[in-house]
Design a protein around this motif. Structure first.
Motif, PDB file in Angstrom:
ATOM      1  N   ALA B 617       0.821  -1.214   0.000  1.00 20.10           N
ATOM      2  CA  ALA B 617       0.000   0.000   0.000  1.00 20.10           C
ATOM      3  C   ALA B 617       0.854   1.262   0.000  1.00 20.10           C
ATOM      4  O   ALA B 617       0.390   2.330  -0.388  1.00 20.10           O
ATOM      5  N   SER B 618       2.121   1.119   0.425  1.00 22.08           N
ATOM      6  CA  SER B 618       2.969   2.313   0.493  1.00 22.08           C
ATOM      7  C   SER B 618       3.487   2.741  -0.884  1.00 22.08           C
ATOM      8  O   SER B 618       4.066   3.809  -1.020  1.00 22.08           O
ATOM      9  N   SER B 623      -2.890   0.369  -6.280  1.00 19.15           N
ATOM     10  CA  SER B 623      -4.016   0.019  -5.423  1.00 19.15           C
ATOM     11  C   SER B 623      -4.385  -1.452  -5.579  1.00 19.15           C
ATOM     12  O   SER B 623      -5.355  -1.923  -5.020  1.00 19.15           O
ATOM     13  N   ILE B 624      -3.602  -2.189  -6.380  1.00 15.88           N
ATOM     14  CA  ILE B 624      -3.887  -3.614  -6.559  1.00 15.88           C
ATOM     15  C   ILE B 624      -2.649  -4.428  -6.194  1.00 15.88           C
ATOM     16  O   ILE B 624      -1.554  -4.162  -6.685  1.00 15.88           O
ATOM     17  N   PHE B 636      -3.836 -12.232   2.653  1.00 16.40           N
ATOM     18  CA  PHE B 636      -3.749 -10.793   2.403  1.00 16.40           C
ATOM     19  C   PHE B 636      -5.121 -10.123   2.451  1.00 16.40           C
ATOM     20  O   PHE B 636      -5.232  -8.977   2.880  1.00 16.40           O
ATOM     21  N   GLN B 637      -6.149 -10.827   1.996  1.00 15.54           N
ATOM     22  CA  GLN B 637      -7.480 -10.221   2.077  1.00 15.54           C
ATOM     23  C   GLN B 637      -7.822  -9.955   3.536  1.00 15.54           C
ATOM     24  O   GLN B 637      -8.370  -8.927   3.891  1.00 15.54           O
ATOM     25  N   ASP B 638      -7.455 -10.900   4.375  1.00 13.69           N
ATOM     26  CA  ASP B 638      -7.700 -10.733   5.797  1.00 13.69           C
ATOM     27  C   ASP B 638      -6.847  -9.593   6.351  1.00 13.69           C
ATOM     28  O   ASP B 638      -7.315  -8.752   7.122  1.00 13.69           O
ATOM     29  N   GLU B 646      -8.726  -1.234   3.751  1.00 13.17           N
ATOM     30  CA  GLU B 646      -9.835  -1.435   2.826  1.00 13.17           C
ATOM     31  C   GLU B 646     -10.123  -0.120   2.113  1.00 13.17           C
ATOM     32  O   GLU B 646     -10.141   0.944   2.728  1.00 13.17           O
ATOM     33  N   GLY B 647     -10.342  -0.222   0.814  1.00 17.57           N
ATOM     34  CA  GLY B 647     -10.565   1.000   0.051  1.00 17.57           C
ATOM     35  C   GLY B 647      -9.269   1.536  -0.537  1.00 17.57           C
ATOM     36  O   GLY B 647      -9.271   2.290  -1.494  1.00 17.57           O
TER      37      GLY B 647
END
Ligand SMILES: Cc1cc2nc3c(=O)[nH]c(=O)nc-3n(C[C@H](O)[C@H](O)[C@H](O)COP(=O)(O)OP(=O)(O)OC[C@H]3O[C@@H](n4cnc5c(N)ncnc54)[C@H](O)[C@@H]3O)c2cc1C
Ligand code: SF4
Ligand code: SF4
Lengths: 254, 673
Positions: B617-618, B623-624, B636-638, B646-647
């Motif tokens: 995310a950094s 964003s993917i 990773f979803q968790d 999220e978002g």
């Protein structure tokens, strides 16, 4: 000190249960059998007692498909003697019949302590522990969660409804129905079971004819039916939660 | 003519005494070496003498050339200069001795003369400078920067040992220069400028003192010689030992593929309880460890706050073997079960160790013993029991394994009945996990729309056993592998394809051990790469996404496949922005080695998966996070949820991108059906 543990296989509930054409029994074709969970606890408790007191542990089981696995697993955990009762189980054997067959076998083994799971989910005519105690003319304590052994006596901790427990002292021999072992049943590595298959021996005893008298007769066996008072709420998780909240509000739940 | 007079100003008795002390040094040294070798031999046997050529070559590259050590720049250069500085000085000393006491003494010739001698002097002077520079870097790093990986050693005495090495090397270098300087100051040979450092020191002596002070030279020479002998004699008793153990360890390292784990060294008693249960090579590992801490630095378990540090495992085992145990047990008291269970089997430690230790193999051998003892986490116990019973960790019936195929038309071929080209080994997570089954369906549809000739094993598939093996349940692994191999042998196919890197690894590297070599194994990223290149899979729409990609340990580090997924992403029109830790340096999601089945202990501050999604995310504009492993997706979803991203970040399986980019093809096949 001799401990005899009773173990049996019951239908594994990961498979969907189906009723056979007769309508009074489970369809066994697709069924997978698994050791009765509480019997697994009974074996664990026996092994724990063996580790503490050096007792000798015999595991006794009806000869149903898969029984060798559970006996060898018990041996891998530390059981000393394995016995399976060979007989005609195809047409259905109830606990009364089993208890009658087991009584002389157990007498011969001269145990100080007899452990069984306190119940099995397919006991239709009561659990085996009290029945055996009756035939053997021995005391019985059910729902036992812990056992201390001393010379000639045992102290059993029994669980009562509502979170109460009681410690009871009882003279040996005694039949105890195990609700839970002192520690959860241990893991046995596959290699240990395989080792036991090579070294341990399973003795076979003939059951002869089963006397099933006194047990209930089954008129009909069926899947749970949705009663009229029940409402099944369909939909996505969110929808279900929403309607539940609605119903609770209606009923005045705060 | 320039010529070397080795024992200038040294009385004859001192020269002879030097050889006597040298002899004593050799005795002390040899005793130490024999003592160590005898320890190794108490370990269990392990064959490590095949492919001598490759072994020697790897010693050349890794010990002499220090290739892996150099991968970490500062400590790499630091070590290289110290190592080569010292080695050059040692060679120089040996040459001088041979020149004087062999060639000159016995044959009355000398080879250190004229230009050879002056180059010799120059080279040694330069390497001496290297040594001192390296030592300076080491002192600065160890005592001023103080990186974490050199701190918190498990035990006492290590600081002294570390300092001892630096002090001894420093003293040898400095006294060597002083002796040379004094000799030059007094003798003032014409060729002095060829020893720039010695000459400078000599000039300083001339400027500040009495250049004819031969006694000072003589005293310094004795000190220099004594320090050198003490250092040599202490090699097998101090950190210097890695000078020998390291190259020997590199020579005897495993040359098997990383993904092929060694079977237990003893069939009767698999697993390690006492130190003698380790193989001799593992005992050598412990001794070779230089406590550099590189492995600790890359260990995801350590970074998360688990009690595990692969560095400490090596150090503690070595200490346990060599110091009085005072009744302490190796397992339990010295190495805790918690440490062992924390390992994700990510292989990062093994791949970074400059002396080629295999920390993981020792961890797993000790786990094997814990499994035999039933000393395992309750959740792990459930998972293993389920795997033994149902062939999957979810505790579901194998008849539900292919339930996900229900909506698929036409029905996927059953490879046990119909001949297929590709056997799709679906794997547990892709078959049973609720967040995965839609991806599994996508994969089936993409295969079908591309006209791939494939089938699955339906209820005949079992967990491949990769993680079971790394948990240490070898018997269960064998059982699962046997069952799968029987099913494979009843089916006709050419290639296995799987989306699960863990299954990919064991099917590829470990199943062949059991005599099944007639198929090849592909990861789905490799198959898609081939299909896109050959035109079998038509990319209809370039996605134009800016994405980052996580290399799964078992695809990347274990099997070296970094490019196929990257090529696929680029073919789909994705711009890849690499995370700081990528490819060989990928950071494990924390699921491997059976960790996915275990509960995290409370001391875990931030799970590896959370650190990893934060890393993703950094990256600016990304964003993917693309993954190519079902376990990664779940982890990773968790983690995106728990790390509050999220978002900001979406985790996508590679197959999702493929479906998006081949949208057209998909709807066409659906119409045809
Ligand atoms: C699998 C399992 C799950 C359970 N789960 C729960 C649970 O979730 N929560 C819970 O609270 N309990 C639970 N129980 C416990 C169970 O409901 C009671 O412990 C059990 O009914 C106690 O009875 P007992 O068979 O030991 O018989 P006893 O206590 O000996 O009683 C047998 C019967 O005889 C009657 N009786 C006894 N003495 C006399 C007397 N002197 N005069 C007249 N009548 C008498 C009793 O009232 C009773 O009806 C569970 C039990 C099992 C096996
Ligand atoms: S394999 Fe990975 S998790 Fe295990 S000790 Fe090595 S670096 Fe740590
Ligand atoms: S095991 Fe290897 S990487 Fe780890 S501290 Fe020791 S030498 Fe360094």
């Amino acid at each position: 000190m001799n401990i005899v543990v009773l173990a049996k296989l019951v239908p594994d509930l990961v498979e969907e249960l189906e009723i056979d054409d007769s309508g009074i029994a489970l369809d066994m074709t697709w069924l997978r059998l698994i050791i009765n969970e509480l019997d697994d606890h009974a074996i664990e408790e026996a092994i724990l007692l063996k580790e503490r007191t050096g007792a000798n542990v015999t595991v006794l089981a009806p000869d149903i498909e898969g029984v060798d696995d559970i006996l060898f697993t018990a041996a891998a955990k530390g059981a000393d003697r394995l016995i399976k009762i060979v007989g005609d189980y195809e047409s259905g054997v109830n606990n009364l019949g089993l208890a009658r067959v087991l009584t002389p076998v157990i007498k011969d083994l001269q145990p100080d302590l007899i452990l069984a799971g306190v119940e099995a989910h397919e006991d239709l005519d009561g659990s085996i522990g009290p029945l055996l105690a009756g035939y053997l003319d021995l005391p019985f304590i059910g729902y036992v969660a812990s056992i201390e052994l001393e010379e000639g006596k045992a102290t059993a901790t029994k669980e009562y409804p509502g979170g109460l427990s009681a410690e009871m002292e009882v003279a040996l021999p005694v039949v105890l129905g195990i609700q839970v072992a002192d520690e959860p049943p241990r893991y046995v590595a596959v290699s240990k079971v395989r080792q036991a298959m090579k070294t341990a021996e399973i003795e076979e005893l003939e059951a002869g004819d089963f006397d099933l008298s006194g047990g209930p007769t089954i008129d009909r066996m069926y899947q749970p039916e949705v009663g009229e008072s029940a409402t099944i709420i369909d939909g996505s998780l969110d929808d279900i939660a929403d309607s539940l909240i609605g119903i609770f509000k209606e009923l005045g739940v705060q | 003519m320039p010529i070397r007079e080795t024992f200038w100003n040294i009385p004859h008795w001192a020269e002879i005494a030097q050889y006597l002390v040298g002899l004593l040094t050799i005795l002390i040294f040899s005793y130490g070496v024999i003592r160590r070798v005898r320890r190794w031999l108490q370990g269990r046997p392990q064959r490590r003498i095949d492919r001598i050529g490759s072994r020697l070559w790897s010693v050349v590259v890794q010990a002499v050339g220090q290739a892996r050590t150099l991968q970490d720049i500062y400590p790499g250069i630091m070590h290289l200069t110290i190592f080569w500085g010292m080695i050059a000085l040692l060679i120089g000393t040996i040459l001088a001795t041979v020149d004087w006491d062999v060639a000159h003494l016995l044959f009355n010739v000398q080879f250190l003369t004229s230009w050879v001698y002056v180059s010799y002097e120059l080279i040694l002077d330069i390497f001496g400078v290297f040594l001192l520079i390296g030592l300076g870097m080491a002192i600065y790093r160890r005592y001023i920067i103080r990186p974490d990986r050199l701190a918190n050693m498990p035990g006492i005495g290590f600081k002294r040992d570390d300092a001892y090495v630096l002090i001894m090397l420093g003293l040898i270098g400095i006294t060597g220069y002083l002796v040379e300087g004094l000799r030059i100051a007094v003798a003032q040979p014409d060729w002095a400028p060829w020893s720039p450092v010695g000459n400078a020191i000599g000039n300083a002596f001339i400027a500040f003192g009495d250049p004819s002070n031969r006694f000072l030279h003589y005293a310094l020479w004795i000190i220099h010689i004594l320090i050198a002998f003490v250092a040599l004699a202490s090699i097998p008793y101090t950190k210097f030992w890695h000078l020998i153990a390291g190259p020997v360890n590199i020579f005897f390292r495993s040359l098997e593929p990383a993904g092929k784990m060694s079977a237990p060294t003893s069939e009767e008693e698999p697993g390690v309880k006492e130190w003698r249960d380790f193989s001799w090579k593992q005992l050598l590992d412990f001794e070779s460890c230089t406590r550099c801490g590189r492995c600790q630095d890359v260990c995801p378990a350590h970074a998360s706050g688990f009690s595990l540090s692969p560095r400490d495992i090596m150090i503690k085992l070595d200490t346990f073997i060599w110091q009085p145990t005072n009744g302490r047990n190796m397992l339990g008291d010295t190495i805790s079960a918690d440490e062992l269970w924390a390992c994700t089997s990510c292989q990062a430690c093994v791949d970074i160790c400059p002396v080629f230790n295999d920390q993981l193999s020792s961890i797993i051998d000790m786990r094997r013993y814990l499994v035999l003892e039933g000393d395992i986490d309750p959740q792990l116990q459930d998972a293993l029991a389920n795997l033994g019973r149902y062939g999957n960790s979810f505790g579901k019936s194998e008849r539900m394994r292919a339930k996900w195929t229900k909506p698929i038309q036409p029905k996927i071929k059953d490879a046990r009945r119909d001949e297929v080209e590709y056997l799709w080994f679906v794997g547990d997570y892709a078959s049973y996990h609720t967040s995965m089954t839609d991806k599994t369906l996508m994969m089936a549809k993409v295969f079908q729309s591309a006209g791939l000739d494939f089938g699955i094993l339906y209820d005949g598939e079992r967990n491949s056993g990769n993680d079971v093996r790394r948990v240490g349940e070898e018997g269960l692994f064998d059982m699962l592998a046997e069952k799968n191999l029987v099913t494979f042998s009843k089916s006709t196919f050419k290639t296995i394809v799987t989306s699960d890197p863990h299954s990919f690894n064991t099917l590829k590297n470990e199943y062949s051990e059991n005599g099944n070599d007639h198929y090849s194994v592909l990861h789905y990223s490799q198959l898609f790469d081939q299909m896109i290149t050959s035109g079998q899979l038509n990319v209809a729409r370039k996605l134009g996404y800016k994405v980052t990609y996580h290399d799964p340990c078992y695809l990347g580090r274990y099997n070296g496949e970094y490019d196929a997924p990257r090529r696929v992403m680029s073919a789909l029109g994705c711009e890849l922005v690499e995370m700081p830790r990528n490819k060989e340096n990928t950071f494990c999601c924390g699921a491997g080695g059976g960790r996915i089945w275990m509960e995290d202990p409370p001391e875990v501050a931030e799970r590896p998966a959370e650190m990893r999604v934060k890393e993703a995310a950094s990256l600016s504009g990304v964003s993917i996070l693309v993954v190519a492993c079902p376990k990664d997706l779940v982890m990773f979803q968790d983690a995106v949820k728990t790390a509050d991203l999220e978002g900001k970040l979406v985790v996508k399986d590679l197959i999702e991108l493929i479906v998006e980019a081949t949208e057209m093809n998909l709807s066409e096949t659906e119409e045809q059906n």
